[in-house]
Scaffold this motif. Structure first.
Motif, PDB file in Angstrom:
ATOM      1  N   LYS A 127       0.830  -1.205   0.000  1.00 53.55           N
ATOM      2  CA  LYS A 127       0.000   0.000   0.000  1.00 53.55           C
ATOM      3  C   LYS A 127       0.867   1.258   0.000  1.00 53.55           C
ATOM      4  O   LYS A 127       0.574   2.235  -0.694  1.00 53.55           O
ATOM      5  CB  LYS A 127      -0.929  -0.011   1.210  1.00 53.55           C
ATOM      6  CG  LYS A 127      -1.994  -1.107   1.153  1.00 53.55           C
ATOM      7  CD  LYS A 127      -2.810  -1.157   2.434  1.00 53.55           C
ATOM      8  CE  LYS A 127      -3.828  -2.294   2.396  1.00 53.55           C
ATOM      9  NZ  LYS A 127      -4.582  -2.407   3.665  1.00 53.55           N
TER      10      LYS A 127
ATOM     11  N   GLU B 294       2.346   2.143  -3.415  1.00 50.60           N
ATOM     12  CA  GLU B 294       1.486   2.852  -4.353  1.00 50.60           C
ATOM     13  C   GLU B 294       1.614   4.361  -4.180  1.00 50.60           C
ATOM     14  O   GLU B 294       1.533   5.115  -5.146  1.00 50.60           O
ATOM     15  CB  GLU B 294       0.031   2.425  -4.147  1.00 50.60           C
ATOM     16  CG  GLU B 294      -0.231   0.960  -4.491  1.00 50.60           C
ATOM     17  CD  GLU B 294      -1.678   0.569  -4.247  1.00 50.60           C
ATOM     18  OE1 GLU B 294      -2.461   1.467  -3.860  1.00 50.60           O
ATOM     19  OE2 GLU B 294      -2.019  -0.610  -4.429  1.00 50.60           O
ATOM     20  N   LEU B 295       1.822   4.805  -2.939  1.00 50.74           N
ATOM     21  CA  LEU B 295       1.949   6.236  -2.669  1.00 50.74           C
ATOM     22  C   LEU B 295       3.382   6.728  -2.817  1.00 50.74           C
ATOM     23  O   LEU B 295       3.632   7.799  -3.366  1.00 50.74           O
ATOM     24  CB  LEU B 295       1.451   6.539  -1.245  1.00 50.74           C
ATOM     25  CG  LEU B 295      -0.028   6.307  -0.966  1.00 50.74           C
ATOM     26  CD1 LEU B 295      -0.313   6.499   0.518  1.00 50.74           C
ATOM     27  CD2 LEU B 295      -0.881   7.253  -1.798  1.00 50.74           C
ATOM     28  N   PHE B 296       4.341   5.938  -2.318  1.00 53.64           N
ATOM     29  CA  PHE B 296       5.741   6.358  -2.303  1.00 53.64           C
ATOM     30  C   PHE B 296       6.633   5.227  -2.815  1.00 53.64           C
ATOM     31  O   PHE B 296       7.316   4.563  -2.030  1.00 53.64           O
ATOM     32  CB  PHE B 296       6.171   6.753  -0.886  1.00 53.64           C
ATOM     33  CG  PHE B 296       5.298   7.781  -0.231  1.00 53.64           C
ATOM     34  CD1 PHE B 296       5.319   9.096  -0.659  1.00 53.64           C
ATOM     35  CD2 PHE B 296       4.453   7.432   0.810  1.00 53.64           C
ATOM     36  CE1 PHE B 296       4.518  10.054  -0.053  1.00 53.64           C
ATOM     37  CE2 PHE B 296       3.649   8.375   1.424  1.00 53.64           C
ATOM     38  CZ  PHE B 296       3.675   9.694   0.990  1.00 53.64           C
TER      39      PHE B 296
ATOM     40  N   ASN C 248       3.071  12.740  -9.959  1.00 54.29           N
ATOM     41  CA  ASN C 248       1.843  13.155  -9.277  1.00 54.29           C
ATOM     42  C   ASN C 248       0.746  13.534 -10.263  1.00 54.29           C
ATOM     43  O   ASN C 248      -0.444  13.358  -9.986  1.00 54.29           O
ATOM     44  CB  ASN C 248       2.123  14.347  -8.361  1.00 54.29           C
ATOM     45  CG  ASN C 248       3.025  13.987  -7.199  1.00 54.29           C
ATOM     46  OD1 ASN C 248       3.200  12.820  -6.878  1.00 54.29           O
ATOM     47  ND2 ASN C 248       3.624  14.995  -6.589  1.00 54.29           N
TER      48      ASN C 248
ATOM     49  N   ASP D 208      -3.956   7.106 -12.790  1.00 53.21           N
ATOM     50  CA  ASP D 208      -3.513   5.781 -12.364  1.00 53.21           C
ATOM     51  C   ASP D 208      -3.107   4.918 -13.555  1.00 53.21           C
ATOM     52  O   ASP D 208      -2.251   4.038 -13.429  1.00 53.21           O
ATOM     53  CB  ASP D 208      -4.616   5.084 -11.566  1.00 53.21           C
ATOM     54  CG  ASP D 208      -4.807   5.716 -10.193  1.00 53.21           C
ATOM     55  OD1 ASP D 208      -3.879   6.414  -9.734  1.00 53.21           O
ATOM     56  OD2 ASP D 208      -5.879   5.522  -9.586  1.00 53.21           O
TER      57      ASP D 208
END
Length: 325
Positions: A18, A21-23, A190, A194
């Protein structure tokens, strides 16, 4: 009957996935209790992502590093007090156009675009400086002088004493370039949807560094392809003192999330015209045994290659093993 699971879910690896996915740049490798590599969190890097100050952390790990990397991450995350101003007199169809052209520092522009286009861009193409040795002016002040670099990279102390040898071959220019690219690529990621993708052109000067940099920012598993482009022809270079002529450049093709990218491949109707050539037997073959099978070998003069009407039917019996000499 379903088998009973004898172990609980691995929440640690689920949480790492998880966070990835962000970092994705905060994911590294470490050795597990079984001695095998496994994914882990680079907590120093994660702290830097969540901090507005430079976080020190000299823990050893597998990663791409250079003097100024933390400052570049801080620069990417730092807000700016600027805005975009419209130029109606220099625009065409200002109120109805669907195109946007921005003049200014690209780092500032990327930050300002976060307000409106965060997670909305389907495709990005960039053609960055190739770092060929020419002078570039970086508005974010990454073009430091030699003395500043030597101090930052611990090659000299504040009194000017040399700490390590071989400072003549320092990586100052590579560090400048990496810092410039790092902050901009993070902001570009950013902006992507997706299922968004990014193309980045590069030549040999920074090709290896760019690959490592993109693996960190986008995730190594999100590399879709490395595309080779022929940019000049043999013998057409204007630099005659080169021992080897550079004919190709590369384009790295990354996805924000590879499983979500659906590529449209070019389609064409199946054409039987490729089957318009046939083998016509004009003599008797020699029969030999090869690998436990009987093989008919046709020598020169015992066959012809002729052209006929396109067809999906084979001219020779399917139960024959044919070899031609």
């Amino acid at each position: 009957m379903d088998k009973l699971k004898l172990h609980s879910p691995n929440f640690i690896q689920d949480n790492i996935a998880k966070l990835a996915e962000l970092f994705p740049n905060c994911i590294t490798e470490t050795l597990g209790t079984d001695g095998m590599p496994q994914k882990a969190i680079d907590f120093d890097q994660l702290r830097q992502e969540l901090s507005d100050k430079i976080v020190e952390g000299p823990q050893e790990r597998y990663q791409l590093n250079w003097p100024g990397k933390r400052e570049a991450l801080l620069t990417a995350n730092a807000p700016i007090a600027k805005t975009l101003r419209p130029y109606r007199e220099e625009s065409v169809d200002f109120d109805t156009t669907q195109n946007l052209y921005i003049e200014g520092d690209n780092l500032d522009a990327l930050k300002l675009l976060q307000e409106t286009y965060l997670g909305k861009v389907k495709m990005i193409y960039i053609d960055p400086p190739y770092n060929t040795g020419n002078d570039f002016i970086y508005e974010d002040d990454f073009a430091e002088d030699s003395e500043s670099y030597l101090l930052k990279s611990n090659q000299k102390d504040e009194a000017g004493n040399r700490l390590v040898t071989n400072d003549e071959s320092n990586g100052r220019f590579h560090s400048d370039w990496l810092s410039m690219m790092y902050s901009r690529l993070k902001l570009a990621r950013n902006l992507l949807r997706d299922d968004g993708v990014i193309f980045i052109s590069i030549d040999d000067n920074e090709q290896a560094n760019l690959k490592r940099l993109c693996d960190e920012i986008f995730g190594e598993s999100n590399l879709l392809a490395t595309i080779t482009i022929k940019v000049r022809y043999e013998g057409k270079t204007l630099v005659e003192d080169m021992n080897f002529q550079k004919l190709i450049e590369n384009v790295y093709f990354y996805a924000k999330s590879k499983p979500l990218v659906k590529l449209k491949k070019p389609e064409s109707e199946y054409d039987f015209s490729k089957f318009e050539w046939y083998i016509k037997e004009t003599g008797e073959p020699n029969i030999i045994e090869l690998g436990g099978k009987k093989v008919e070998v046709f020598f020169d003069g015992s066959f012809e290659i002729v052209r006929g009407e396109p067809s999906n039917r084979h001219s020779a019996p399917l139960n024959k093993n044919l070899a031609f000499n």
